[in-house]
Design a protein around this motif. Sequence first.
Motif, PDB file in Angstrom:
ATOM      1  N   UNK A 185       0.873  -1.313   0.095  1.00 34.83           N
ATOM      2  CA  UNK A 185      -0.037   0.031   0.038  1.00 34.83           C
ATOM      3  C   UNK A 185       0.983   1.116   0.167  1.00 34.83           C
ATOM      4  N   UNK A 186       2.023   1.326   0.828  1.00 35.98           N
ATOM      5  CA  UNK A 186       2.702   2.613   0.844  1.00 35.98           C
ATOM      6  C   UNK A 186       3.576   2.539  -0.502  1.00 35.98           C
ATOM      7  N   UNK A 214      -4.598  -4.275  -4.284  1.00 39.31           N
ATOM      8  CA  UNK A 214      -3.175  -4.184  -4.119  1.00 39.31           C
ATOM      9  C   UNK A 214      -2.349  -4.222  -4.963  1.00 39.31           C
ATOM     10  N   UNK A 215      -2.183  -5.289  -5.640  1.00 35.73           N
ATOM     11  CA  UNK A 215      -1.151  -5.546  -6.624  1.00 35.73           C
ATOM     12  C   UNK A 215      -1.058  -4.578  -7.956  1.00 35.73           C
ATOM     13  N   UNK A 216      -2.180  -4.500  -8.674  1.00 37.22           N
ATOM     14  CA  UNK A 216      -2.160  -3.668  -9.718  1.00 37.22           C
ATOM     15  C   UNK A 216      -1.769  -2.037  -9.346  1.00 37.22           C
ATOM     16  N   UNK A 217      -2.491  -1.470  -8.239  1.00 39.48           N
ATOM     17  CA  UNK A 217      -1.993  -0.098  -8.242  1.00 39.48           C
ATOM     18  C   UNK A 217      -0.340  -0.058  -7.746  1.00 39.48           C
ATOM     19  N   UNK A 218       0.054  -1.188  -6.957  1.00 39.52           N
ATOM     20  CA  UNK A 218       1.364  -1.245  -6.588  1.00 39.52           C
ATOM     21  C   UNK A 218       2.403  -1.275  -7.689  1.00 39.52           C
ATOM     22  N   UNK A 219       2.054  -2.471  -8.701  1.00 40.70           N
ATOM     23  CA  UNK A 219       2.757  -2.549 -10.214  1.00 40.70           C
ATOM     24  C   UNK A 219       2.755  -1.557 -10.984  1.00 40.70           C
ATOM     25  N   UNK A 220       1.656  -0.951 -11.505  1.00 47.00           N
ATOM     26  CA  UNK A 220       1.494  -0.014 -12.453  1.00 47.00           C
ATOM     27  C   UNK A 220       2.618   0.874 -12.512  1.00 47.00           C
ATOM     28  N   UNK A 221       2.858   1.983 -11.255  1.00 46.16           N
ATOM     29  CA  UNK A 221       3.853   2.866 -11.368  1.00 46.16           C
ATOM     30  C   UNK A 221       5.367   2.251 -11.604  1.00 46.16           C
ATOM     31  N   UNK A 222       5.659   0.968 -11.015  1.00 43.78           N
ATOM     32  CA  UNK A 222       6.876   0.186 -10.920  1.00 43.78           C
ATOM     33  C   UNK A 222       7.121  -0.350 -12.718  1.00 43.78           C
TER      34      UNK A 222
END
Length: 314
Positions: free
Chosen positions: A37-38, A284-292
């Motif tokens: 999340x962070x 959680x996973x899509x919002x975390x991976x999208x910017x990465x």
Amino acid sequence: MSPLNSTNIHPASFILIGIPGLESVQHWISIPFCCMYLLALLGNFIVLYVIKAEQSLREPMFFFLSMLSITDMILSTSALPKMLGIFWFNLREISFNACLVQMFFIHSFTAMESGFFLAMAFDRYVAICNPLRHSTILTNPTIAKIGIIVVCRGVIFFSPHVFLVKSLPYCQTNVISHTYCEFMALMKIACAERYTSKVYSLTVALMIAAFDLLSTAASYFFILWTVLSLPSKEASRKAFSTCSSHICVILVFYTTAIFTFLTHRFGHNVPPEVHITMANIYLLVPPTLNPIIYGVRTKKIRQRAVKVFYHIYQ
């Protein structure tokens, strides 16, 4: 089970129990969830900052990416703070109205995320298949209209969920076997006929998912067809590189979304801890991976982000 007075149609609050069967290890599960999340908040904030600060990124793809980043931040924030409150402090109670608001935000912003993926796929289609008209087709007013349509679609189609939930009585229990207020989880504890509500929810979800997924797939089919016909191998490689990041995030999003959707409605033999864990990962996973993924695969964002961190540590 928490019994309710049969005359009380709507309970004052619901009780979210977290992940059934994994209550003893929820504090350990919260660690990777909190980290993701962070990371999602930080990564999407950096993407927004870089796009705003870098004049060369004022392009349709990056405008749509900004909309996607805002959607990701709101979507994950709709569920994670309350979820961590359950895991860390046993704060299981959520008021009836707050539950409805959370449900609306989660479902509507999920639809918006799907819509922005489609918008980005359309942008790539125009840029690669019809590059000479890219700037004339995707003007700033057009981009704004597409963004408004995506947002309005999510709001219009999922606002009825609130009224459907509110119209049903909850006279037997107020305990929700989930970490957040999800439409189908609320349907399970309603003590009235829920067929119409379930049909509406299923129809809307299938309609939006089918339209977005098929349209996105068609866009990338034509992109692939065009790329393979390019005479220059370098041009083909560059086009593939540009689209690969989009395909990665779309696969992550739809894989987890479809699994969650199917298990909640048809996977009666799937253990609840598996389904609910996947439902949390899906938020959680899509919002975390999208910017990465976009940060690593998009050279302009990567270079500008490196400059930002370089100046911070100077």
